[in-house]
Write a protein that holds these residues in place. Structure first.
Motif, short mmCIF file in Angstrom:
data_model
loop_
_atom_site.label_atom_id
_atom_site.label_comp_id
_atom_site.label_asym_id
_atom_site.label_seq_id
_atom_site.Cartn_x
_atom_site.Cartn_y
_atom_site.Cartn_z
N LEU A 397 0.75 -1.20 -0.12
CA LEU A 397 0.02 0.06 -0.15
C LEU A 397 0.90 1.25 0.00
O LEU A 397 0.40 2.11 -0.54
N ALA A 398 2.03 1.19 0.77
CA ALA A 398 2.74 2.49 0.68
C ALA A 398 3.11 2.71 -0.62
O ALA A 398 3.33 3.93 -0.94
N LYS A 401 0.43 4.45 -2.84
CA LYS A 401 -0.29 5.40 -2.39
C LYS A 401 0.23 6.58 -3.24
O LYS A 401 1.27 7.09 -3.58
N ASN A 402 -1.12 7.32 -3.51
CA ASN A 402 -0.84 8.81 -3.95
C ASN A 402 -0.25 8.76 -5.55
O ASN A 402 0.47 9.51 -6.20
N GLN A 424 -3.57 2.39 8.47
CA GLN A 424 -3.78 1.92 7.11
C GLN A 424 -4.86 2.21 6.42
O GLN A 424 -4.98 2.74 5.48
N TRP A 425 -5.92 1.86 7.16
CA TRP A 425 -7.39 2.31 6.31
C TRP A 425 -7.50 4.03 6.47
O TRP A 425 -7.73 4.08 5.30
N SER A 427 -5.05 6.21 6.28
CA SER A 427 -4.26 6.90 5.40
C SER A 427 -4.00 6.62 3.99
O SER A 427 -3.51 7.16 3.09
N ASN A 428 -4.78 5.49 3.63
CA ASN A 428 -4.61 5.11 2.09
C ASN A 428 -6.01 5.02 1.47
O ASN A 428 -6.52 4.21 0.80
N ARG A 429 -7.03 5.75 2.17
CA ARG A 429 -8.35 5.81 1.68
C ARG A 429 -8.50 6.08 0.14
O ARG A 429 -9.36 5.60 -0.56
N THR A 430 -7.48 7.03 -0.51
CA THR A 430 -7.80 7.35 -1.98
C THR A 430 -7.36 6.00 -2.59
O THR A 430 -8.03 5.72 -3.58
N THR A 431 -6.13 5.28 -2.30
CA THR A 431 -5.91 4.19 -2.86
C THR A 431 -6.76 2.99 -2.83
O THR A 431 -7.20 2.34 -3.78
#
Length: 469
Positions: A397-398, A401-402, A424-425, A427-431
């Motif tokens: 995920l990292a 991301k973005n 994680q949930w 900070s990665n909402r967009t992904t």
């Protein structure tokens, strides 16, 4: 009564009429006599010369009579002293053979005599042009000799002090072979060709006017063209238009490619087949589905593909097999080609030839592959669609991301919940929003303060169920 000449060794000078009228009297000369007879008719001269009393004679007659008796007059040798013409201004007709072999007889003609030479050889042209007595010249020789002498004939025709010329082949079924430069420069000699003329023109330069001229000249039965590739390229349509007249094309810079469309390649095969050593070509506007077959022809060194995006996409693997020959791949309308991750590697060479109107979308990149594509992907890469297991998605995920180029994420095992921490949930909402289909989340370490947010997440409530631990 007999007479005795006081100077018996000196011939009497009499006209032929005087001798005829006085032959009885002259017979009375003791010890005989000799006579120089003048004004003899041409057709009587040879017979008269058989008389032993005739020492010398001179002829006076019409041009036609002299022409008819020239061979017999030539047999008289030194006994014939002169030939006078009774119809001044009329040309005496002689053959080329007579002109060459009986020059001493012709030299006995009067100062103002005019000659008309027929059936002359091409090799005689220079001498005939230099002879001011000659006013009509008719060359009749083989096509081989005429072709070999065309430059000399050109010089003779243009330097003959107003003589009229005609040139005819005695082997008119065979063409007169001349070079392209001779065809263009020896126009005076070629202009006096008569009869059923055929010209075989070799090594003509590929200049527009030249090609138009030989194409329209009914005398030209065959042409070979010789020039550099750029000139042949510029006049390709005219070369095609020459049809059967065009026998051979020699390209002086064989490595220069002749560029044409794939459509013209099909239409020009007959002409291209006349290239010495074969024409090497660069094809434009090639359809994707036809490219591989065209590329298999050894003459095709380069191809430029122009087709719809869907056809390019459909034939991408085939295009890869001929990638070294492809110069560019251009769509008829800008669009996106969708490729697999395997094709990113296997079809890399041809995708490198895409122009800027083709975008590349990778449809099944793993989470790790997606990150590699972001830094090392094809130049025209526009979209990445991730396909991987839930655990791999979470672990990467990292890196995902973005990243705006990542358009969607598909989970291969959607029945297994994605195990995420609350951090994680959050900070990665967009992904996570790019995940397609039904998927479950298992969110751990959620604080009491975050529970309302998790429970009220609009996206989760529409697309997901969550297990809170």
């Amino acid at each position: 009564m007999l007479f005795r000449s006081s100077d018996a060794s000196t011939p009497l000078a009499l006209t032929v009429t005087q001798w005829a009228r006085n032959i009885g009297t002259l017979a009375k000369i003791k010890d005989g006599y000799s006579v120089n007879v003048s004004q003899v008719a041409a057709n009587k001269a040879y017979a008269l010369a058989q008389d032993s009393r005739v020492s010398q004679l001179s002829v006076k007659d019409t041009a036609a009579a002299i022409s008819a008796q020239l061979d017999s007059l030539s047999q008289l040798g030194s006994r014939l002293t002169s030939i006078d013409q009774s119809d001044a201004g009329q040309s005496i007709s002689v053959t080329g053979r007579q002109y060459a072999q009986q020059s001493s007889t012709l030299d006995k003609l009067g100062q103002n005599a005019l000659l008309s030479v027929r059936k002359a050889m091409a090799s005689q042209a220079t001498a005939l042009a230099a002879d001011t007595r000659v006013k009509q010249i008719a060359i009749e020789d083989s096509s081989l000799n005429l072709g070999g002498s065309i430059d000399a004939l050109q010089t003779a025709v243009t330097s003959s002090n107003g003589a009229s010329w005609s040139i005819k082949s005695t082997t008119d079924l065979n063409p007169i072979a001349i070079s392209g430069s001779q065809y263009l420069l020896d126009t005076d000699a070629l202009g006096v060709l008569r009869g059923r003329v055929k010209l075989a023109v070799s090594d003509l330069s590929a200049i527009s006017n030249n090609l138009s001229q030989v194409t329209s000249d009914a005398r030209v039965s065959s042409v070979s063209v010789k020039d550099q590739g750029s000139a042949l390229q510029a006049q390709l349509s005219k070369l095609v238009g020459m049809g059967d007249k065009l026998q051979r094309v020699t390209q002086t810079d064989a490595s220069t490619l002749i560029t044409m469309s794939a459509t013209d390649w099909g239409k020009y095969q007959t002409t291209l087949g006349k290239w010495q050593s074969g024409a090497q070509v660069a094809l434009t506007s090639v359809k994707a589905g036809a490219a591989a077959k065209l590329a298999s022809d050894w003459r095709v060194k380069q191809l430029s593909i122009a087709d719809t995006v869907s056809q390019i996409n459909l034939n991408l693997d085939a295009l890869q097999s001929i990638a070294p020959q492809i110069q560019v791949v251009a769509p008829s309308v800008a669009g996106t080609v969708s490729v697999s991750m395997n094709q990113v590697d296997s079809d890399a060479a041809v995708m490198a030839k895409f122009n800027s109107d083709i975008s590349i979308s990778v449809k099944d990149a793993s989470a790790v592959d997606a990150q590699n594509l972001l830094t090392q992907g094809p130049a025209n890469l526009a979209e990445i669609h991730v396909l991987d297991t839930g655990s791999q998605i979470v672990s990467q995920l990292a890196g995902l991301k973005n990243k705006s180029m990542i358009q969607s994420i598909q989970i291969q095992d959607p029945a297994i919940p994605l195990a995420l921490t609350a951090t994680q949930w959050a900070s990665n909402r967009t992904t996570l929003a790019k995940i397609t289909g039904n998927v479950q989340f298992a969110v751990s370490d959620a604080t009491v303060a975050k529970l309302p947010d998790l429970l009220n997440d609009q996206r989760r409530s529409e697309e997901h169920t969550s297990e809170l631990q």
